[in-house]
Design a protein around this motif. Sequence first.
Motif, PDB file in Angstrom:
ATOM      1  N   VAL A  51      21.526 -50.290  52.636  1.00  7.18           N
ATOM      2  CA  VAL A  51      20.453 -50.634  51.934  1.00  7.18           C
ATOM      3  C   VAL A  51      19.322 -51.085  52.491  1.00  7.18           C
ATOM      4  O   VAL A  51      18.351 -51.142  51.832  1.00  7.18           O
ATOM      5  CB  VAL A  51      20.843 -51.445  50.708  1.00  7.18           C
ATOM      6  N   GLU A  52      19.374 -51.611  53.738  1.00  5.09           N
ATOM      7  CA  GLU A  52      18.305 -52.171  54.541  1.00  5.09           C
ATOM      8  C   GLU A  52      18.597 -51.465  56.060  1.00  5.09           C
ATOM      9  O   GLU A  52      19.794 -51.676  56.565  1.00  5.09           O
ATOM     10  CB  GLU A  52      18.107 -53.557  54.539  1.00  5.09           C
ATOM     11  N   LEU A  53      17.420 -50.825  56.512  1.00  6.47           N
ATOM     12  CA  LEU A  53      17.715 -50.722  58.117  1.00  6.47           C
ATOM     13  C   LEU A  53      16.422 -50.734  58.742  1.00  6.47           C
ATOM     14  O   LEU A  53      15.479 -49.844  58.459  1.00  6.47           O
ATOM     15  CB  LEU A  53      18.175 -49.168  58.143  1.00  6.47           C
ATOM     16  N   GLU A  54      15.913 -51.685  59.231  1.00  9.33           N
ATOM     17  CA  GLU A  54      14.790 -51.937  60.163  1.00  9.33           C
ATOM     18  C   GLU A  54      15.152 -52.249  61.575  1.00  9.33           C
ATOM     19  O   GLU A  54      15.436 -53.262  61.911  1.00  9.33           O
ATOM     20  CB  GLU A  54      14.276 -52.901  59.621  1.00  9.33           C
ATOM     21  N   ALA A  55      15.249 -51.125  62.452  1.00 12.05           N
ATOM     22  CA  ALA A  55      15.588 -51.309  63.793  1.00 12.05           C
ATOM     23  C   ALA A  55      14.393 -52.254  64.512  1.00 12.05           C
ATOM     24  O   ALA A  55      13.314 -52.071  64.575  1.00 12.05           O
ATOM     25  CB  ALA A  55      15.689 -50.128  64.486  1.00 12.05           C
ATOM     26  N   PRO A  56      14.637 -52.919  65.622  1.00 14.40           N
ATOM     27  CA  PRO A  56      16.105 -53.478  65.795  1.00 14.40           C
ATOM     28  C   PRO A  56      16.212 -54.981  65.010  1.00 14.40           C
ATOM     29  O   PRO A  56      16.435 -55.913  65.860  1.00 14.40           O
ATOM     30  CB  PRO A  56      16.255 -53.719  67.342  1.00 14.40           C
ATOM     31  N   ARG A  57      15.680 -54.935  63.844  1.00 11.56           N
ATOM     32  CA  ARG A  57      15.733 -56.350  63.096  1.00 11.56           C
ATOM     33  C   ARG A  57      16.953 -56.610  62.049  1.00 11.56           C
ATOM     34  O   ARG A  57      17.426 -57.588  62.077  1.00 11.56           O
ATOM     35  CB  ARG A  57      14.178 -56.608  62.760  1.00 11.56           C
ATOM     36  N   ALA A  58      17.044 -55.464  61.178  1.00 11.41           N
ATOM     37  CA  ALA A  58      17.967 -55.763  59.929  1.00 11.41           C
ATOM     38  C   ALA A  58      18.659 -54.626  59.737  1.00 11.41           C
ATOM     39  O   ALA A  58      18.260 -53.496  59.705  1.00 11.41           O
ATOM     40  CB  ALA A  58      17.064 -56.402  58.818  1.00 11.41           C
ATOM     41  N   PHE A  59      19.937 -54.927  59.512  1.00 13.53           N
ATOM     42  CA  PHE A  59      20.973 -53.967  59.099  1.00 13.53           C
ATOM     43  C   PHE A  59      21.660 -54.610  57.686  1.00 13.53           C
ATOM     44  O   PHE A  59      22.268 -55.457  58.034  1.00 13.53           O
ATOM     45  CB  PHE A  59      21.812 -53.346  60.183  1.00 13.53           C
ATOM     46  N   ALA A  60      21.670 -53.923  56.792  1.00 15.81           N
ATOM     47  CA  ALA A  60      22.350 -54.460  55.693  1.00 15.81           C
ATOM     48  C   ALA A  60      23.046 -53.366  54.677  1.00 15.81           C
ATOM     49  O   ALA A  60      22.537 -52.105  54.627  1.00 15.81           O
ATOM     50  CB  ALA A  60      21.438 -55.110  54.538  1.00 15.81           C
ATOM     51  N   TRP A  61      24.180 -53.627  54.106  1.00 15.62           N
ATOM     52  CA  TRP A  61      24.806 -52.728  53.347  1.00 15.62           C
ATOM     53  C   TRP A  61      25.519 -53.309  52.166  1.00 15.62           C
ATOM     54  O   TRP A  61      26.034 -54.427  52.219  1.00 15.62           O
ATOM     55  CB  TRP A  61      25.984 -51.828  54.042  1.00 15.62           C
ATOM     56  N   ALA A  62      25.478 -52.653  51.102  1.00 14.33           N
ATOM     57  CA  ALA A  62      26.204 -52.886  49.628  1.00 14.33           C
ATOM     58  C   ALA A  62      27.498 -52.321  49.727  1.00 14.33           C
ATOM     59  O   ALA A  62      27.869 -51.241  50.155  1.00 14.33           O
ATOM     60  CB  ALA A  62      25.245 -52.431  48.626  1.00 14.33           C
ATOM     61  N   VAL A  63      28.520 -53.233  49.394  1.00 16.15           N
ATOM     62  CA  VAL A  63      29.856 -52.792  49.140  1.00 16.15           C
ATOM     63  C   VAL A  63      30.077 -52.377  47.682  1.00 16.15           C
ATOM     64  O   VAL A  63      30.021 -53.434  46.876  1.00 16.15           O
ATOM     65  CB  VAL A  63      30.940 -54.135  49.748  1.00 16.15           C
ATOM     66  N   LEU A  64      30.811 -51.264  47.581  1.00 19.33           N
ATOM     67  CA  LEU A  64      31.007 -50.825  46.105  1.00 19.33           C
ATOM     68  C   LEU A  64      32.382 -50.558  46.062  1.00 19.33           C
ATOM     69  O   LEU A  64      33.178 -50.860  46.854  1.00 19.33           O
ATOM     70  CB  LEU A  64      30.071 -49.479  46.065  1.00 19.33           C
ATOM     71  N   ASP A  65      33.012 -50.616  44.547  1.00 19.84           N
ATOM     72  CA  ASP A  65      34.241 -50.490  44.112  1.00 19.84           C
ATOM     73  C   ASP A  65      34.444 -49.189  43.707  1.00 19.84           C
ATOM     74  O   ASP A  65      34.635 -49.091  42.358  1.00 19.84           O
ATOM     75  CB  ASP A  65      34.692 -51.625  43.272  1.00 19.84           C
ATOM     76  N   PRO A  66      34.665 -47.782  44.291  1.00 28.43           N
ATOM     77  CA  PRO A  66      34.467 -46.915  43.589  1.00 28.43           C
ATOM     78  C   PRO A  66      35.927 -46.494  42.877  1.00 28.43           C
ATOM     79  O   PRO A  66      36.088 -45.490  42.044  1.00 28.43           O
ATOM     80  CB  PRO A  66      34.390 -45.795  44.926  1.00 28.43           C
ATOM     81  N   ASP A  67      36.974 -46.992  43.189  1.00 26.24           N
ATOM     82  CA  ASP A  67      38.215 -46.953  42.635  1.00 26.24           C
ATOM     83  C   ASP A  67      38.511 -47.818  41.335  1.00 26.24           C
ATOM     84  O   ASP A  67      39.555 -47.573  40.863  1.00 26.24           O
ATOM     85  CB  ASP A  67      39.315 -47.112  43.797  1.00 26.24           C
ATOM     86  N   GLY A  68      37.489 -48.720  41.230  1.00 24.61           N
ATOM     87  CA  GLY A  68      37.599 -49.538  40.032  1.00 24.61           C
ATOM     88  C   GLY A  68      38.594 -50.511  40.154  1.00 24.61           C
ATOM     89  O   GLY A  68      39.220 -50.939  38.964  1.00 24.61           O
ATOM     90  N   ARG A  69      39.168 -50.970  41.226  1.00 25.75           N
ATOM     91  CA  ARG A  69      40.154 -51.731  41.625  1.00 25.75           C
ATOM     92  C   ARG A  69      40.090 -53.245  40.812  1.00 25.75           C
ATOM     93  O   ARG A  69      41.125 -53.777  40.501  1.00 25.75           O
ATOM     94  CB  ARG A  69      40.390 -52.268  43.032  1.00 25.75           C
ATOM     95  N   TYR A  70      38.735 -53.684  40.700  1.00 27.77           N
ATOM     96  CA  TYR A  70      38.421 -54.830  40.104  1.00 27.77           C
ATOM     97  C   TYR A  70      37.972 -54.887  38.749  1.00 27.77           C
ATOM     98  O   TYR A  70      37.523 -55.638  38.336  1.00 27.77           O
ATOM     99  CB  TYR A  70      37.586 -55.695  41.214  1.00 27.77           C
ATOM    100  N   GLY A  71      37.957 -53.707  38.251  1.00 28.38           N
ATOM    101  CA  GLY A  71      38.010 -53.796  36.546  1.00 28.38           C
ATOM    102  C   GLY A  71      36.541 -53.023  36.338  1.00 28.38           C
ATOM    103  O   GLY A  71      36.442 -52.657  35.012  1.00 28.38           O
TER     104      GLY A  71
END
Length: 176
Positions: A76-96
């Motif tokens: 979700v964010e990529l600014e070399a060589p300063r910031a790298f971010a990722w959003a973690v998703l639950d595609p299997d619906g494990r948590y409801g």
Amino acid sequence: MREGNSPRVECEVHVEADPDRVWELVTDIELPARFSPELQRVRWLDGADRLGLGARFEGHNCNQALGQWRTVSQVVELEAPRAFAWAVLDPDGRYGNGATDPQAPMATWRFDLTPAAGGTRLRHAARLGPARSGLDLAIEDIPDKEDAIIEHRLADLRAAMQETLHGIKALAEQSR
């Protein structure tokens, strides 16, 4: 978790290497699995084989309290060589709720790099929520222990993040 509460944890380390070298390491999505006691393996999805904004990767995790689970993360964010971010998703619906929107993930993880003192200040951070996660399940089981459960989870994450940071530091400084 309490509504609107998105617990955060962050750690940082000074690396005696330039930001470009540190960037090579933090953007290798498979590298954290070498150091993390929870993240077991990672692989690119959708035919991707390199980093790009919107790219997705699958992670497999294992934790004594939470068991084993799979996540899908999106850059979700990529600014070399300063910031790298990722959003973690639950595609299997494990948590409801099957969190699949990177704007409302189970967690957001990031690395921030800042040139400092002839090297790089490397910060690793995570924000939990707003979507449901294993933390919510634990709190629902013992709601009167919410604060202790959150603190315990943040302490586990902090320890794993520190291991990852020290591993990256060692690799970056070794190659100098």
